[in-house]
Enzyme design. Structure first.
Site, PDB file in Angstrom:
ATOM      1  CG  ASP A 184       3.253  -3.266   6.383  1.00 28.09           C
ATOM      2  OD1 ASP A 184       2.721  -3.695   7.060  1.00 28.09           O
ATOM      3  OD2 ASP A 184       3.135  -3.056   5.346  1.00 28.09           O
ATOM      4  CD  GLU A 238       2.208  -6.792  -1.378  1.00 26.44           C
ATOM      5  OE1 GLU A 238       1.815  -8.147  -1.776  1.00 26.44           O
ATOM      6  OE2 GLU A 238       2.068  -6.454  -0.149  1.00 26.44           O
ATOM      7  CG  ASP A 275      -0.153  -0.097   2.567  1.00 25.95           C
ATOM      8  OD1 ASP A 275       0.010   1.518   2.718  1.00 25.95           O
ATOM      9  OD2 ASP A 275       0.108  -0.685   2.273  1.00 25.95           O
TER      10      ASP A 275
END
EC number: 2.5.1.16
Length: 285
Positions: free
Chosen positions: A155, A106, A86
Site C-alpha cells: 500500500d 507503516e 490510514d
C-alpha cells in the site's frame, strides 16, 4: 476569494480542486502531510503535494486491493500491509472473520495520528484486535520474513522518496520469500496513460514477472489519481486471478461493497488493448 489545490500530473496536466479550508499541515520525519476539505471530494489527504486519497473515492482502492485476492486465495489467515497507515485497507480485511492476523508496516507515526484525527471512518480499521502496527521501513521488515504470510498488500504511495525501495526488484524478491508457498502479493501498478508514467508502469510489471510465476494486472476508476485510470498488480506463487477465482464462494459471504463485485472481478482483468500491448512487450523481454 476562491482557494484551489492543484497537483501536477504531467508538465501539461494538473488536477485542481476547489478547497474550503486547510485542516492540517505538518512535516513528519518522512514526508509533508496536509489535509484539506473540499466541496466535491470531502476531505483529502495530501502527501508531498500529491493526493493520497479522498473521502469520496478511497473506497474504490481499498475494496479492490482486498477483495480481489480474498476472492482467489482459498484460506488466507495472515495478511501483511506495507504502508496502510490510514487504516482503510485493514478495515476492509476485517470483513473476513477467517483472517487471524493483520500486520501493518507503516514507518510514519505522524501519518497514523493524522488519519486517526481527520479520517476516523478509515482509521477505525487500526483498532481491530487482529491488527499489529510496526513503525519501521517496509523493505527492512520484509528482509526478516520467511514464508510467513498468505497475502501481502503493498500500500506504498509511489516509487519515490522513502517508499522508493518498495518498488525495486529486491522488494519483489523479498515479498516472494515472505509469502507462503501459495501466497499472493497485491501492489500499486500506476497508470500508463500519460507518457511520463509509462516507463514506471513497464518497470513494475517486468520486475513482478521476473519474480513470480503468475503476474497479472487489474484496473479501477479512481477520479483523483493521474488520468483517473489506475492499475494494480496481482503477483502469485500458485493461484491465477481468473482461473482460481471462487465466484460463488465469495458471493456466499454476502459482504456489502460499494465498488467491487463478483462480475467486476472478471472485468477488472479485461484490460484496454494499449495496456495489454505494454504488458506483453515487457513479458517478451
Amino acid at each position: 476569494m476562491d482557494l484551489w489545490f492543484s497537483e501536477s500530473h504531467t508538465p501539461d496536466v494538473k488536477l485542481s480542486v476547489r478547497t474550503e479550508e486547510q485542516l492540517f499541515v505538518g512535516k513528519s520525519e518522512w514526508q509533508d502531510i496536509s489535509v484539506i476539505n473540499t466541496p466535491s471530494f470531502g476531505k483529502m489527504l495530501i502527501l508531498n503535494g500529491h493526493v493520497l486519497f479522498s473521502d469520496a473515492d478511497n473506497f474504490v482502492y481499498n475494496e479492490m486491493v482486498v477483495h480481489v485476492p480474498m476472492a482467489v486465495h482459498p484460506n488466507p489467515e495472515k495478511v501483511l500491509i506495507i504502508g496502510g497507515g490510514d487504516g482503510g485497507v485493514a478495515q476492509v480485511l476485517e470483513l473476513y472473520p477467517d483472517i487471524k492476523q493483520i500486520d501493518i508496516v507503516e514507518p510514519d507515526e505522524m501519518l497514523v495520528d493524522v488519519c486517526r484525527q481527520y479520517f476516523p471512518e478509515f482509521a477505525s480499521g487500526l483498532d481491530d484486535d487482529r491488527v499489529t502496527i510496526y513503525h519501521q521501513d517496509g523493505l527492512r521488515f520484509l528482509r526478516n520474513c520467511d514464508s510467513d504470510y498468505d497475502i501481502i498488500i503493498n500500500d506504498a504511495t509511489d516509487p519515490f522518496g522513502h517508499t522508493e525501495g518498495l518498488f525495486t526488484k529486491e522488494f519483489y524478491g523479498n515479498s516472494y520469500r515472505a509469502l507462503k508457498e501459495d501466497g499472493i502479493m497485491i501492489y500499486q501498478h500506476g497508470s500508463p496513460f500519460f507518457d511520463e508514467d509509462e516507463s514506471a508502469f513497464r518497470s513494475m510489471h517486468r520486475k513482478a514477472s521476473q519474480s513470480f510465476p503468475i503476474s497479472r494486472v487489474f484496473q479501477a476508476h479512481i477520479p483523483t489519481v493521474p488520468s483517473g485510470y489506475w492499475c494494480f498488480g496481482f503477483a502469485s506463487k500458485k493461484y491465477h486471478p481468473i482461473e482460481d477465482f471462487k465466484k460463488e464462494d465469495w458471493k456466499a459471504r454476502q459482504l456489502k461493497t460499494d465498488y467491487y463485485s463478483a462480475n467486476l472481478h472478471l472485468g477488472a482483468f479485461s484490460l484496454p488493448r494499449y495496456v495489454e500491448d505494454i504488458l506483453e512487450e515487457e513479458e517478451e523481454k
